[in-house]
Design an enzyme around this catalytic site. Sequence first.
Site, PDB file in Angstrom:
ATOM      1  N   TRP A  65       1.026  -1.218   0.006  1.00  0.00           N
ATOM      2  CA  TRP A  65      -0.098  -0.012   0.232  1.00  0.00           C
ATOM      3  C   TRP A  65       0.940   1.279  -0.026  1.00  0.00           C
ATOM      4  O   TRP A  65       0.276   2.446  -0.189  1.00  0.00           O
ATOM      5  CB  TRP A  65      -0.878  -0.138   1.190  1.00  0.00           C
ATOM      6  CG  TRP A  65      -0.021  -0.403   2.488  1.00  0.00           C
ATOM      7  CD1 TRP A  65      -0.069  -1.652   3.059  1.00  0.00           C
ATOM      8  CD2 TRP A  65       0.735   0.332   3.354  1.00  0.00           C
ATOM      9  NE1 TRP A  65       0.660  -1.759   3.903  1.00  0.00           N
ATOM     10  CE2 TRP A  65       1.406  -0.324   4.046  1.00  0.00           C
ATOM     11  CE3 TRP A  65       1.317   1.820   3.196  1.00  0.00           C
ATOM     12  CZ2 TRP A  65       2.093   0.081   5.343  1.00  0.00           C
ATOM     13  CZ3 TRP A  65       1.975   2.149   4.276  1.00  0.00           C
ATOM     14  CH2 TRP A  65       2.613   1.399   5.249  1.00  0.00           C
ATOM     15  N   SER A  92      -4.787  -4.998   1.087  1.00  0.00           N
ATOM     16  CA  SER A  92      -6.068  -5.003   1.599  1.00  0.00           C
ATOM     17  C   SER A  92      -6.802  -3.453   1.623  1.00  0.00           C
ATOM     18  O   SER A  92      -7.941  -3.160   1.515  1.00  0.00           O
ATOM     19  CB  SER A  92      -6.540  -5.876   2.395  1.00  0.00           C
ATOM     20  OG  SER A  92      -6.198  -7.042   2.319  1.00  0.00           O
ATOM     21  N   GLU A 163      11.109  -7.590  -3.464  1.00  0.00           N
ATOM     22  CA  GLU A 163      11.473  -6.303  -2.931  1.00  0.00           C
ATOM     23  C   GLU A 163      10.913  -6.153  -1.561  1.00  0.00           C
ATOM     24  O   GLU A 163       9.826  -5.832  -1.357  1.00  0.00           O
ATOM     25  CB  GLU A 163      11.081  -5.429  -4.006  1.00  0.00           C
ATOM     26  CG  GLU A 163      11.895  -4.101  -4.012  1.00  0.00           C
ATOM     27  CD  GLU A 163      11.351  -2.958  -2.859  1.00  0.00           C
ATOM     28  OE1 GLU A 163      12.010  -3.021  -1.849  1.00  0.00           O
ATOM     29  OE2 GLU A 163      10.547  -2.281  -3.156  1.00  0.00           O
ATOM     30  N   LEU A 164      11.803  -6.476  -0.485  1.00  0.00           N
ATOM     31  CA  LEU A 164      11.379  -6.605   0.508  1.00  0.00           C
ATOM     32  C   LEU A 164      11.755  -5.188   1.555  1.00  0.00           C
ATOM     33  O   LEU A 164      11.994  -4.074   0.649  1.00  0.00           O
ATOM     34  CB  LEU A 164      11.839  -7.581   1.463  1.00  0.00           C
ATOM     35  CG  LEU A 164      11.366  -8.901   0.775  1.00  0.00           C
ATOM     36  CD1 LEU A 164      12.075 -10.016   1.225  1.00  0.00           C
ATOM     37  CD2 LEU A 164       9.815  -9.119   0.525  1.00  0.00           C
ATOM     38  N   CYS A 197      10.506   1.720   1.572  1.00  0.00           N
ATOM     39  CA  CYS A 197      11.419   0.718   1.755  1.00  0.00           C
ATOM     40  C   CYS A 197      12.706   1.423   1.540  1.00  0.00           C
ATOM     41  O   CYS A 197      13.846   1.154   2.358  1.00  0.00           O
ATOM     42  CB  CYS A 197      11.384  -0.352   0.634  1.00  0.00           C
ATOM     43  SG  CYS A 197      11.116   0.235  -0.935  1.00  0.00           S
TER      44      CYS A 197
HETATM   45  P1  NDP Z   1       2.453  -6.970   4.039  1.00  0.00           P
HETATM   46  O1  NDP Z   1       3.934  -7.573   3.395  1.00  0.00           O
HETATM   47  O2  NDP Z   1       1.888  -7.699   4.787  1.00  0.00           O
HETATM   48  O3  NDP Z   1       1.877  -6.513   2.591  1.00  0.00           O
HETATM   49  C1  NDP Z   1       2.351  -6.525   1.532  1.00  0.00           C
HETATM   50  C2  NDP Z   1       1.270  -7.138   0.387  1.00  0.00           C
HETATM   51  O4  NDP Z   1       1.461  -8.808   0.843  1.00  0.00           O
HETATM   52  C3  NDP Z   1      -0.269  -6.893   0.614  1.00  0.00           C
HETATM   53  O5  NDP Z   1      -0.844  -7.257  -0.536  1.00  0.00           O
HETATM   54  C4  NDP Z   1      -0.616  -8.226   1.612  1.00  0.00           C
HETATM   55  O6  NDP Z   1      -1.827  -8.295   1.467  1.00  0.00           O
HETATM   56  C5  NDP Z   1       0.434  -9.171   1.085  1.00  0.00           C
HETATM   57  N1  NDP Z   1       0.767 -10.440   2.121  1.00  0.00           N
HETATM   58  C6  NDP Z   1       0.958 -10.322   3.300  1.00  0.00           C
HETATM   59  N2  NDP Z   1       1.018 -11.413   3.931  1.00  0.00           N
HETATM   60  C7  NDP Z   1       1.310 -12.497   2.952  1.00  0.00           C
HETATM   61  C8  NDP Z   1       1.116 -13.825   2.560  1.00  0.00           C
HETATM   62  N3  NDP Z   1       1.705 -14.401   3.702  1.00  0.00           N
HETATM   63  N4  NDP Z   1       1.149 -14.356   1.528  1.00  0.00           N
HETATM   64  C9  NDP Z   1       0.743 -13.566   0.493  1.00  0.00           C
HETATM   65  N5  NDP Z   1       0.553 -12.455   0.610  1.00  0.00           N
HETATM   66  C10 NDP Z   1       0.752 -11.607   1.581  1.00  0.00           C
HETATM   67  O7  NDP Z   1       3.026  -5.682   4.623  1.00  0.00           O
HETATM   68  P2  NDP Z   1       2.091  -4.565   6.039  1.00  0.00           P
HETATM   69  O8  NDP Z   1       1.234  -4.067   5.239  1.00  0.00           O
HETATM   70  O9  NDP Z   1       1.816  -5.728   6.832  1.00  0.00           O
HETATM   71  O10 NDP Z   1       3.498  -3.760   6.474  1.00  0.00           O
HETATM   72  C11 NDP Z   1       4.224  -4.630   7.486  1.00  0.00           C
HETATM   73  C12 NDP Z   1       5.805  -4.058   7.115  1.00  0.00           C
HETATM   74  O11 NDP Z   1       6.112  -4.468   6.034  1.00  0.00           O
HETATM   75  C13 NDP Z   1       6.156  -2.715   7.084  1.00  0.00           C
HETATM   76  O12 NDP Z   1       6.317  -2.084   8.458  1.00  0.00           O
HETATM   77  C14 NDP Z   1       7.288  -2.786   6.386  1.00  0.00           C
HETATM   78  O13 NDP Z   1       8.408  -3.036   7.278  1.00  0.00           O
HETATM   79  C15 NDP Z   1       6.970  -3.711   5.399  1.00  0.00           C
HETATM   80  N6  NDP Z   1       6.819  -3.175   3.890  1.00  0.00           N
HETATM   81  C16 NDP Z   1       7.753  -3.001   3.138  1.00  0.00           C
HETATM   82  C17 NDP Z   1       7.359  -2.206   1.969  1.00  0.00           C
HETATM   83  C18 NDP Z   1       8.187  -2.094   0.916  1.00  0.00           C
HETATM   84  O14 NDP Z   1       8.000  -1.151   0.158  1.00  0.00           O
HETATM   85  N7  NDP Z   1       9.386  -3.003   0.841  1.00  0.00           N
HETATM   86  C19 NDP Z   1       5.860  -2.198   1.512  1.00  0.00           C
HETATM   87  C20 NDP Z   1       4.924  -2.405   2.734  1.00  0.00           C
HETATM   88  C21 NDP Z   1       5.371  -2.943   3.667  1.00  0.00           C
HETATM   89  P3  NDP Z   1      -2.969  -8.069   2.657  1.00  0.00           P
HETATM   90  O15 NDP Z   1      -2.947  -6.352   2.631  1.00  0.00           O
HETATM   91  O16 NDP Z   1      -4.303  -8.384   2.170  1.00  0.00           O
HETATM   92  O17 NDP Z   1      -2.501  -8.572   3.972  1.00  0.00           O
END
Ligand code: NDP
Length: 389
Positions: A65, A92, A163-164, A197
Site C-alpha cells: 500500500w 487490502s 522487493e522487501l 523501503c
Molecule cells: P505486508 O507485506 O503484509 O503486505 C504487502 C502485500 O503482501 C499485501 O498485498 C498483503 O496483503 C500481502 N501479504 C501479506 N502477507 C502475505 C502472505 N503470507 N502471503 C501472500 N501475501 C501476503 O506489509 P504490511 O502492510 O503488513 O506492512 C508491514 C511491514 O512490511 C512494514 O512495516 C514494512 O516494514 C514492510 N513493508 C515494506 C514495503 C516495501 O516497500 N518494501 C511495503 C509495505 C510494507 P494484505 O494487505 O491483504 O495483507
Amino acid sequence: MTTEMGKPLRQAQAEVGKCARAMRFYADRAAEFLADEPADAAAVGARRAYARYQPLGVVLAVMPWNFPLWQVVRFAAPALMAGNVGLLKHASNVPQTALYLGELFERAGFPAGCFQTLLISSGQVEQVLRDPRVAAATLTGSEPAGRSVASIAGDEVKKTVLELGGSDAFVVMPSADLDRAAQVGVTARVQNNGQSCIAAKRFIVHTDVFDEFSARFVTRMKELRMGDPADEVTDVGPLATEAGRDDVEELVADAVGRGATVLTGGVSPDRKGWYYPPTVVGDLTPGMKMYGEEVFGPVAGLYRASDVDDAIRIANDTGFGLGANAWTEDPNEADRFVDELAAGAVFVNGMVTSYPELPFGGIKRSGYGRELSAHGIREFCNVKSVWLG
Ligand code: NDP
C-alpha cells in the site's frame, strides 16, 4: 491514495507523474531491451546464434500500500511490454487504487484481461500461485509475506522477484555539504510519512561533524508540518494503519527503555488518525530493536562513526541491503562507499530514488531480482538460446 493510505497530496501527484514517466520509458525502450542478442556463432559452430527474450506468461504481483500506484506500475509496465500478462493482488487497504489499476491498461489499448485486479486476501494467494497457469510471481512488501510467497513459488519451481524492506544508511563525512545533506536527509527519511523501503533510516555521521549535522537535521525535522494529507502544505500525514503506528511506537519505546535519547518527537499526538511526529533518536546501540529492524515511520536513528572504516562497518551491520546514501566531497571516500556499502544501490551526494533508467532491488534480506531498466524487463522473460546450423 491520499484517501486510502494518507499520502500527502503533493507526493501523490508526484507518484502519478513518476508512473507516467516509467511507462513512457518502456514504451520508448522496450523493443531495444527485448531485441535478439547476437552471440559469437563461429565459436559455437553455428551459422547464427543469439538469445531471444520471450514472455513467461501469467505473472502474479503481490503489492503493498505504500506506493500503491508506483509499486504496481514498476512491475506492470515492463512485464506487459515484454508480452506477459499480470494478476494483481494489491494490499487490502487500497482497493480503490487496485480497481483503478485494473482498468488502466485496457483503457490504454491492451487487450482485455492483460492486467486484472483480484480482490483477494493474503490467505488466497497460495491457491493462485499454485495454479498451473501462473508462471511467476513478484512481491513487494514485508519479509514474512516475501518468505511465504517465495517458499510456495519454490515448491512449484516458479520464478520470483522479491522487493522487501530496507534500513538504508545515510552516511555523512566531514567534507560533505552539511546543510544540503541535512535537507535531503529529512526528505529521504520522511517521504511518504516515513513508510518507504528506500527511506534513509540510519544516519551515520562522522564524529567531527556529528554535533553540527545533528543540530541542522533536528531543526529541519522540527520544522515539518504534520497534518491532513489532503492539505497541499502538509509534509507529513498519518501512518497508513494503526498496526503500523503501534510498531513504530514500540520500536522507539524499546530504544528509550534501553538508554536511547529522543532529540525531537517521540510521542504520538492526541488527535484523530494514526499520526506519529517526525522523530530523531540518538545514542542507539546494538541491543536495541531499532538497531536491527526497519522503522516504517518518520523516525531517524543517529549513529556516530569515528572514521570511514567505522562508518562502513555500521552501515553494513544490518540484515538489509536495499539502498545506501553517502555524503562526501572526497573522491577516495566516495570510491570506498561505492565498493564497500553492501546494498543494491549506492547514491553519493544525493537521495536514493528509483529511476526507470537504473536497476532497482536489494541484496540480503531486502530481497532479490531487479526491477526497472533493461534488467527489470528481462526478469520475467525466458532467455531462449537459439542455435541455427
Ligand atoms: P505486508 O507485506 O503484509 O503486505 C504487502 C502485500 O503482501 C499485501 O498485498 C498483503 O496483503 C500481502 N501479504 C501479506 N502477507 C502475505 C502472505 N503470507 N502471503 C501472500 N501475501 C501476503 O506489509 P504490511 O502492510 O503488513 O506492512 C508491514 C511491514 O512490511 C512494514 O512495516 C514494512 O516494514 C514492510 N513493508 C515494506 C514495503 C516495501 O516497500 N518494501 C511495503 C509495505 C510494507 P494484505 O494487505 O491483504 O495483507
